[in-house]
Write a protein that holds these residues in place. Structure first.
Motif, short mmCIF file in Angstrom:
data_model
loop_
_atom_site.label_atom_id
_atom_site.label_comp_id
_atom_site.label_asym_id
_atom_site.label_seq_id
_atom_site.Cartn_x
_atom_site.Cartn_y
_atom_site.Cartn_z
N SER A 58 58.72 19.78 25.80
CA SER A 58 57.91 18.43 25.91
C SER A 58 58.57 17.25 26.43
N GLU A 59 60.02 17.56 26.45
CA GLU A 59 60.81 16.39 27.23
C GLU A 59 60.47 16.59 28.86
N GLU A 62 57.19 15.09 29.61
CA GLU A 62 57.58 13.48 29.57
C GLU A 62 57.94 13.13 30.82
N GLY A 109 50.15 21.46 23.53
CA GLY A 109 51.53 22.08 23.56
C GLY A 109 51.48 23.19 24.81
#
Length: 123
Positions: A58-59, A62, A109
């Motif tokens: 997820s990071e 981002e 996801g």
């Protein structure tokens, strides 16, 4: 204590690759279909664009989004594969590779890609 950051390879579907011009490529970009992505990966339609330092997928996602202020390849913790001023943001159908496993960016996801990762795509 913050989670430890690790090297994660950023592997994009090469939209200009001849194999990325058909319905399978559209399916990979639209849905992140495991089958479509695996087929395109096997045909060489992906290329490593960078390695980022991130705590998790997820990071990494981002970090690999372009913003108004700065292109993501110029952010701290990003090591690019080629000299470039910019790179498109990571999107559905692209891959992250960590610890020898490829993960598909999906609409919501990430999903594991059940095929061997090429050495040149590892962080």
């Amino acid at each position: 204590m913050a989670p430890e950051k690790r090297a994660i390879a950023v592997v994009h579907l090469d939209w200009l690759h001849p194999e990325a011009q058909d319905d399978k490529a559209f399916d990979a970009r639209l849905s992140g279909s495991t089958r479509a992505v695996a087929d395109l990966y096997g045909l060489g339609a992906y290329r490593k664009v960078a390695t980022v330092r991130a705590a998790d997928l997820s990071e990494a996602f981002e970090v690999t989004q372009n913003g108004e202020e700065i292109a993501w390849i110029k952010k701290p913790g990003v090591q690019t594969e080629e000299l470039a001023e910019s790179c498109r943001s990571t999107s559905v159908g692209d891959l992250f590779v960590v610890d020898g496993q490829a993960y598909i960016v999906q609409g919501l996801g990430f999903g594991a890609l059940p095929i061997p990762v090429l050495e040149e795509h590892k962080p």
